[in-house]
Scaffold this active site. Structure first.
Site, PDB file in Angstrom:
ATOM      1  N   LYS A   1       6.888 -15.468  -1.184  1.00  0.00           N
ATOM      2  CA  LYS A   1       5.846 -14.482  -1.509  1.00  0.00           C
ATOM      3  C   LYS A   1       5.783 -13.394  -0.442  1.00  0.00           C
ATOM      4  O   LYS A   1       5.595 -12.215  -0.753  1.00  0.00           O
ATOM      5  CB  LYS A   1       4.497 -15.175  -1.636  1.00  0.00           C
ATOM      6  CG  LYS A   1       3.320 -14.264  -1.952  1.00  0.00           C
ATOM      7  CD  LYS A   1       2.051 -15.069  -2.113  1.00  0.00           C
ATOM      8  CE  LYS A   1       0.823 -14.198  -2.276  1.00  0.00           C
ATOM      9  NZ  LYS A   1       0.820 -13.437  -3.534  1.00  0.00           N
TER      10      LYS A   1
ATOM     11  N   ASN B   1       1.286 -13.528  -8.590  1.00  0.00           N
ATOM     12  CA  ASN B   1       0.098 -13.900  -7.826  1.00  0.00           C
ATOM     13  C   ASN B   1      -0.106 -12.937  -6.670  1.00  0.00           C
ATOM     14  O   ASN B   1      -0.639 -13.302  -5.626  1.00  0.00           O
ATOM     15  CB  ASN B   1       0.236 -15.330  -7.291  1.00  0.00           C
ATOM     16  CG  ASN B   1      -1.116 -15.964  -6.980  1.00  0.00           C
ATOM     17  OD1 ASN B   1      -2.161 -15.466  -7.383  1.00  0.00           O
ATOM     18  ND2 ASN B   1      -1.092 -17.060  -6.245  1.00  0.00           N
TER      19      ASN B   1
ATOM     20  N   ASP C   1      -6.459 -13.926   7.276  1.00  0.00           N
ATOM     21  CA  ASP C   1      -5.189 -14.588   6.974  1.00  0.00           C
ATOM     22  C   ASP C   1      -4.645 -15.325   8.190  1.00  0.00           C
ATOM     23  O   ASP C   1      -4.258 -16.494   8.117  1.00  0.00           O
ATOM     24  CB  ASP C   1      -4.158 -13.568   6.473  1.00  0.00           C
ATOM     25  CG  ASP C   1      -4.444 -13.114   5.048  1.00  0.00           C
ATOM     26  OD1 ASP C   1      -5.175 -13.829   4.337  1.00  0.00           O
ATOM     27  OD2 ASP C   1      -3.943 -12.052   4.654  1.00  0.00           O
TER      28      ASP C   1
ATOM     29  N   HIS D   1       1.903 -19.535   0.089  1.00  0.00           N
ATOM     30  CA  HIS D   1       2.858 -19.316   1.178  1.00  0.00           C
ATOM     31  C   HIS D   1       2.273 -19.636   2.543  1.00  0.00           C
ATOM     32  O   HIS D   1       2.945 -20.196   3.415  1.00  0.00           O
ATOM     33  CB  HIS D   1       3.358 -17.869   1.140  1.00  0.00           C
ATOM     34  CG  HIS D   1       2.268 -16.834   1.192  1.00  0.00           C
ATOM     35  ND1 HIS D   1       2.331 -15.733   2.007  1.00  0.00           N
ATOM     36  CD2 HIS D   1       1.077 -16.729   0.528  1.00  0.00           C
ATOM     37  CE1 HIS D   1       1.243 -14.997   1.846  1.00  0.00           C
ATOM     38  NE2 HIS D   1       0.473 -15.578   0.951  1.00  0.00           N
ATOM     39  N   ARG D   2       1.019 -19.286   2.756  1.00  0.00           N
ATOM     40  CA  ARG D   2       0.431 -19.489   4.085  1.00  0.00           C
ATOM     41  C   ARG D   2       0.181 -20.965   4.382  1.00  0.00           C
ATOM     42  O   ARG D   2       0.229 -21.384   5.539  1.00  0.00           O
ATOM     43  CB  ARG D   2      -0.838 -18.662   4.242  1.00  0.00           C
ATOM     44  CG  ARG D   2      -0.579 -17.178   4.068  1.00  0.00           C
ATOM     45  CD  ARG D   2      -1.524 -16.294   4.833  1.00  0.00           C
ATOM     46  NE  ARG D   2      -1.261 -14.899   4.524  1.00  0.00           N
ATOM     47  CZ  ARG D   2      -0.284 -14.174   5.063  1.00  0.00           C
ATOM     48  NH1 ARG D   2       0.518 -14.727   5.959  1.00  0.00           N
ATOM     49  NH2 ARG D   2      -0.097 -12.920   4.719  1.00  0.00           N
TER      50      ARG D   2
ATOM     51  N   ASP E   1       5.857 -10.641  -3.519  1.00  0.00           N
ATOM     52  CA  ASP E   1       4.720  -9.746  -3.724  1.00  0.00           C
ATOM     53  C   ASP E   1       5.152  -8.292  -3.840  1.00  0.00           C
ATOM     54  O   ASP E   1       4.695  -7.558  -4.729  1.00  0.00           O
ATOM     55  CB  ASP E   1       3.716  -9.894  -2.577  1.00  0.00           C
ATOM     56  CG  ASP E   1       2.653 -10.938  -2.887  1.00  0.00           C
ATOM     57  OD1 ASP E   1       2.894 -11.790  -3.764  1.00  0.00           O
ATOM     58  OD2 ASP E   1       1.571 -10.893  -2.261  1.00  0.00           O
TER      59      ASP E   1
ATOM     60  N   ARG F   1       0.831  -1.214   0.000  1.00  0.00           N
ATOM     61  CA  ARG F   1       0.000   0.000   0.000  1.00  0.00           C
ATOM     62  C   ARG F   1       0.862   1.259   0.000  1.00  0.00           C
ATOM     63  O   ARG F   1       0.606   2.199  -0.763  1.00  0.00           O
ATOM     64  CB  ARG F   1      -0.951  -0.017   1.192  1.00  0.00           C
ATOM     65  CG  ARG F   1      -2.155  -0.949   1.031  1.00  0.00           C
ATOM     66  CD  ARG F   1      -2.885  -1.126   2.358  1.00  0.00           C
ATOM     67  NE  ARG F   1      -4.158  -1.812   2.248  1.00  0.00           N
ATOM     68  CZ  ARG F   1      -4.303  -3.136   2.167  1.00  0.00           C
ATOM     69  NH1 ARG F   1      -3.214  -3.908   2.139  1.00  0.00           N
ATOM     70  NH2 ARG F   1      -5.506  -3.689   2.088  1.00  0.00           N
TER      71      ARG F   1
ATOM     72  N   SER G   1     -13.363  -8.617   6.352  1.00  0.00           N
ATOM     73  CA  SER G   1     -11.980  -8.167   6.593  1.00  0.00           C
ATOM     74  C   SER G   1     -11.904  -6.667   6.846  1.00  0.00           C
ATOM     75  O   SER G   1     -11.050  -5.965   6.305  1.00  0.00           O
ATOM     76  CB  SER G   1     -11.086  -8.554   5.413  1.00  0.00           C
ATOM     77  OG  SER G   1     -11.198  -9.917   5.111  1.00  0.00           O
TER      78      SER G   1
ATOM     79  N   GLY H   1      -2.077 -10.492  -5.118  1.00  0.00           N
ATOM     80  CA  GLY H   1      -3.449  -9.983  -5.174  1.00  0.00           C
ATOM     81  C   GLY H   1      -3.556  -8.525  -4.799  1.00  0.00           C
ATOM     82  O   GLY H   1      -4.269  -7.747  -5.445  1.00  0.00           O
TER      83      GLY H   1
ATOM     84  N   ARG I   1      -8.476 -21.957  -0.079  1.00  0.00           N
ATOM     85  CA  ARG I   1      -7.825 -22.324   1.169  1.00  0.00           C
ATOM     86  C   ARG I   1      -8.698 -23.208   2.069  1.00  0.00           C
ATOM     87  O   ARG I   1      -8.162 -23.982   2.862  1.00  0.00           O
ATOM     88  CB  ARG I   1      -7.384 -21.070   1.921  1.00  0.00           C
ATOM     89  CG  ARG I   1      -6.163 -20.409   1.283  1.00  0.00           C
ATOM     90  CD  ARG I   1      -5.804 -19.105   1.959  1.00  0.00           C
ATOM     91  NE  ARG I   1      -4.509 -18.609   1.485  1.00  0.00           N
ATOM     92  CZ  ARG I   1      -4.038 -17.390   1.726  1.00  0.00           C
ATOM     93  NH1 ARG I   1      -4.770 -16.533   2.436  1.00  0.00           N
ATOM     94  NH2 ARG I   1      -2.850 -17.021   1.272  1.00  0.00           N
TER      95      ARG I   1
ATOM     96  N   GLU J   1      -4.843 -17.298  -2.812  1.00  0.00           N
ATOM     97  CA  GLU J   1      -3.848 -17.921  -3.676  1.00  0.00           C
ATOM     98  C   GLU J   1      -4.281 -19.305  -4.137  1.00  0.00           C
ATOM     99  O   GLU J   1      -3.884 -19.783  -5.200  1.00  0.00           O
ATOM    100  CB  GLU J   1      -2.506 -18.007  -2.948  1.00  0.00           C
ATOM    101  CG  GLU J   1      -1.735 -16.707  -2.899  1.00  0.00           C
ATOM    102  CD  GLU J   1      -2.212 -15.742  -1.826  1.00  0.00           C
ATOM    103  OE1 GLU J   1      -1.513 -14.758  -1.572  1.00  0.00           O
ATOM    104  OE2 GLU J   1      -3.304 -15.941  -1.250  1.00  0.00           O
TER     105      GLU J   1
END
Length: 651
Positions: free
Chosen positions: A420, A92, A320, A395-396, A49, A27, A197, A94, A351, A348
């Site tokens: 990422k 990827n 997340d 990644h997560r 990213d 951001r 979120s 987002g 999930r 991604e």
């Protein structure tokens, strides 16, 4: 590396300095590029990213240069990118894709935005519809509602009121809000439906204000950008540590850290603007001991000594970090339900489906729905099982499942996907965890490894691994299947699918007892032959490592210290002369009423030694960090005592 093997961990403690927040980093990179003046960004995340965002901004003509102490200086373009025509590849990422789509819709240029195949499966239609309502000129290059996109100069309608769905991705609203100051006129955004979120939108508003644009709002329903809003550089901006990344280490503390030695994360604390800091509240609800400071958080196991407890949680504020709870729930008493997680489906990977599939590999009972996941922790009827975990280029998934190593050994495929957001995650992970100890005892055939190793394991209360038994079983299974021991691919296929069970000295192959059969001299010779085949050794590697469990392991073999357990706490090379070993083997055979000739036995042992030392895959040799124990003149009791003394010294 296409996989990483994790042994069972027994404790965690220490401190981790977090990488910069991905959400904040991408951001502020964009806001600094759009602002008037130069901005020095400090503690910016360096990951895949953020690299995609930086590459895109440079392609759009934004000037960047290194600043002191690892910072980045960004020369803002005042809301107008110098480059008016570009094709951007955003991988990827987002956050980068959605926010740049919105910003470029208000730029006076022609742009193409593409990503990896998974990015082209992630919906973006709701954002595009909102942008078109403002007058944007955006086209789909392939499938309606999905990237890749083409963007052409727009005729922005002042005073617009646009609607955007709030229940798909908060990134749509965040991207739109960051772009609207470029419209040059008052625009109001109304949220249709429940906004998910919310903390991420709150973060966006906070950062926009830091760069000089204050958004007028009516709760979570309407947001207005005033006429004349312009981004201005704050001069210097310090990026917080990543709160999502903090969740893995705080969960490690809650699972495996004692109250006196917690796991502490540095870089994020009570004044953080990221919603994922509320992950600490979820751990408190599970009973963990959590402390929060100005710029740190620590976590340890429950102070009362009891296990964590399962919870039912609305995960809207921490979508997340909630993924971390799905694995932490394996170590709780009672079911855990993670609700309001529909946004997981458009990340991604899907999930919810991915998490459920990989948990089931561990023998975990899972219920999944459109927007929830229920995890029933293991028990005597459903114990955790070692497993090979797929990460789906997410990644997560890789970072979350590393926590499961507190229950069983794991193999995690494609661990590099963590680049990422957290490129050195596994280095940081290994720095704060303590695996179950291993004593690796290697040496040639008939040196006494089996007798000594089993006695050492018994003395310590550790598990025992006869690694040679797996190669013997592979040789036996190959012979029974009619596969020649020289057929590397054929034997490797059989080895990978062995149905083997070890119970209190009982060895079973395909459900039947095989302990005596694998000690046959012909099978012993075959085991030596198949063990020399690289593909067979690779097929059996994780099967061997899956024995690395709490409270500890004593194993014997040819390459345990070099290949299977290179991090073993103690490595021993146990040997004896060929003559002594031949005498021992001959005595064993005669005690089993099997024919034996001392000279023939010694010749066979020497041939095996030569074959084991000459093989290309993990040849038999004493490792430089292995202690030599020659048993020519030592009995079993003396050898066992020496190894126990060495191990005590290492502890």
């Amino acid at each position: 590396m296409d996989f990483i093997d994790l042994p069972q961990m027994v404790s965690a403690s220490g401190s981790v300095t977090l990488p910069g927040s991905k959400s904040i980093s991408n951001r502020v990179l964009l806001l600094a590029a759009l602002a008037q003046g130069e901005t020095e960004l400090r503690a910016l995340l360096d990951s895949d990213d953020t690299a995609r965002m930086r590459e895109a901004l440079v392609a759009l003509g934004v000037e960047m240069s290194a600043a002191g102490e690892g910072g980045l200086r960004v020369k803002g373009c005042g809301g107008r990118f110098p480059t008016r025509q570009a094709a951007l590849f955003l991988g990827n990422a987002g956050t980068a894709f959605r926010s740049l789509t919105a910003v470029l819709a208000f730029a006076d240029g022609e742009y193409v935005l593409k990503g990896v195949p998974r990015m082209h499966e992630r919906p973006i239609g709701d954002l595009i519809d909102a942008l078109k309502a403002c007058g944007a000129n955006i086209g789909y290059l392939e499938k309606e509602g999905f990237p890749p996109l083409s963007i052409c100069p727009a005729v922005i309608r002042p005073g617009s009121v646009v609607k955007i769905r709030g229940d798909v991705s908060s990134q749509f609203l965040s991207g739109l809000l960051m772009a609207l100051p470029l419209a040059g006129a008052r625009v109001t955004v109304e949220v249709d439906g429940e906004l998910i979120s919310k903390p991420y939108v709150d973060m966006t508003l906070n950062l926009m204000a830091r760069f000089g644009v204050t958004v007028e709002r009516e709760g979570w329903r309407a947001f207005s950008i005033p006429t004349g809003a312009r981004y201005r550089s704050p001069g210097v901006f310090q990026v917080e540590g990543d709160a999502s990344s903090a969740s893995y280490f705080l969960a490690l503390g809650a699972i495996g850290a004692s109250a006196g030695k917690p796991v502490r994360v540095e870089g994020v604390g009570k004044d953080a603007i990221q919603g994922d800091v509320r992950f600490a509240d979820a751990l408190v609800a599970m009973g963990a001991t959590v402390e929060v400071g100005d710029n740190w958080i620590s976590a340890a196991r429950p102070a009362d000594g009891k296990p964590l407890r399962g919870i039912h949680l609305d995960c809207n504020p921490i979508p997340d970090a909630a993924m971390t709870l799905a694995v932490a729930a394996l170590f709780a008493q009672g079911e855990t339900t993670l609700a309001n997680i529909a946004s997981w489906r458009v990340k991604e990977t899907d999930r919810i489906a991915a998490m459920a599939a990989e948990l089931r590999k561990l023998n975990v009972r899972v219920e999944e729905g459109v927007d929830f996941l229920k995890i029933i922790p293991p028990d005597a009827a459903y114990p955790l099982q070692p497993a090979v975990i797929d990460t789906y280029d997410d990644h997560r998934m890789a970072m979350c499942f590393s926590l499961a190593s507190f229950g069983v050994p794991l193999r995690i495929r494609d661990p590099g996907c963590v680049s990422k957001t957290f490129p050195d995650y596994f280095d940081r992970f290994n720095a704060v965890v303590q695996p179950a100890p291993v004593i690796a005892i290697d040496g040639p055939t008939a040196s006494g490894k089996g007798a000594v190793s089993s006695r050492v394991a018994q003395a310590l209360g550790f598990h025992y691994l006869d690694s040679g038994a797996l190669y013997r079983l592979a040789a036996l299974a190959a012979r029974e299947a009619g596969v020649d021991w020289a057929d590397e691919a054929g034997v490797a296929t059989i080895a990978a699918g062995l149905d083997v069970a070890f119970h209190a000295g009982d060895v079973r192959l395909n459900g039947r007892e095989a302990g005596r059969a694998i000690r046959d001299e012909e099978i012993s010779s075959g085991a030596s032959k198949v063990a020399a085949l690289p593909a067979v050794r690779e097929a059996l590697l994780f099967r061997l490592r899956a024995f690395h469990r709490a409270p500890g392991l004593v194993g014997d073999g040819r390459d345990l210290g070099a290949v299977v357990f290179p991090g073993a706490r103690l490595k021993v090379y146990l040997t004896a002369s060929p003559a002594v070993r031949a005498e021992r083997r001959t005595r064993q055979l005669l005690e089993r009423n099997e024919p034996a000739n001392l000279c023939a036995v010694q010749a066979d042992l020497e041939a095996r030694d030569a074959r084991d030392r000459a093989r290309s895959a993990a040849p038999l040799k004493q490792e430089t960090d292995a202690l030599l124990l020659d048993t020519d003149h030592l009995g079993i009791d003396e050898a066992v005592a020496q190894i126990l003394d060495w191990f005590a010294a290492r502890n």
